[in-house]
Design a protein around this motif. Structure first.
Motif: not given
Length: 237
Positions: A92, A96, A100, A133, A137-138, A141-142, A161, A199, A221, A225
């Motif tokens: 992950a 990510l 970035h 992205h 993440e929301e 990941l989060y 975000h 992050e 992820l 995506k």
């Protein structure tokens, strides 16, 4: 006798005048009600037609942005690239970080451009990539990070975000010829730079030390995506 006859005729004249006035008033009220009824019917008809006519913005509300034909084409290109990436799974954090670096390069390219048209295309690509992205993440990941690392880090990331999404919506609604277009893209880049720094320097090290299966999360992820890009690529106006 003549005077009495004249006197008696006056009430009849007054009564006739009142009846005429009342009839005129009734006709005006009836016409007014009829006009109001026609307007109400027209509004209801327009509302039904509008409800039955899907727009690009309404259909793409689940993405948080309007998917134009140009963006759908861009999403197809990104989806193709994702298919190739899925052949070599990664964890992950690596996934990510790759996002970035890619968006950072785009912001640098934007600053070098002179053409308004080229700036508009690149800004659209930046907004599309950031939207996807942020979504993965929301969604994936989060929620896990919230259980494993400092909650404040995750909460701050969510707020960041939200700020970026607001700016993305403003950029999306503008033309690259608008006075503040370049400035807003630049500020969005500054938001992203700050977010990425937090992050990668604070959240990701804690994730590495957590019990989260980063390999499995990376696969999730990547799949999500690819799914989002596929849906965006098939969206129509």
């Amino acid at each position: 006798m003549a005077r009495r006859a004249a006197t008696k005729s006056k009430p009849r004249t007054a009564s006739k005048s009142r009846r005429t006035t009342k009839s005129s008033t009734t006709r005006r009220k009836t016409a007014s009600r009829s006009a109001a009824s026609r307007k109400s019917t027209a509004r209801k008809t327009a509302s039904r037609r509008s409800a039955g006519r899907p727009t690009a913005r309404r259909r793409s509300a689940r993405f948080g942005m309007t998917i134009t034909p140009a963006l759908a084409k861009l999403a197809r290109q990104m989806s193709t690239a994702m298919s190739e990436m899925m052949a070599s799974p990664t964890d992950a954090i690596t996934l990510l970080k790759r996002d970035h670096r890619e968006v950072e390069t785009m912001f640098k390219e934007f600053e070098q451009l002179e053409s308004k048209a080229e700036k508009g295309k690149l800004a659209a690509k930046i907004c599309l990539m950031l939207t996807v992205h942020a979504t993965i993440e929301e969604e994936l990941l989060y929620p896990q990070a919230h259980e494993e690392i400092e909650e404040d880090l995750v909460d701050e990331a969510i707020v960041e975000h939200a700020s970026a999404k607001q700016l993305i919506a403003e950029i999306e609604a503008m033309s690259p010829r608008d006075h503040l277009f370049d400035a807003k893209v630049k500020v969005l880049g500054e938001y992203v730079q700050h977010h990425v720094k937090e992050e990668e320097n604070e959240m990701f090290p804690q994730l590495r030390d957590s019990d989260i299966d980063l390999e499995e999360l990376g696969e999730q992820l990547m799949m999500r995506k690819a799914e989002l890009l596929e849906k965006m690529s098939s969206a129509k106006r």
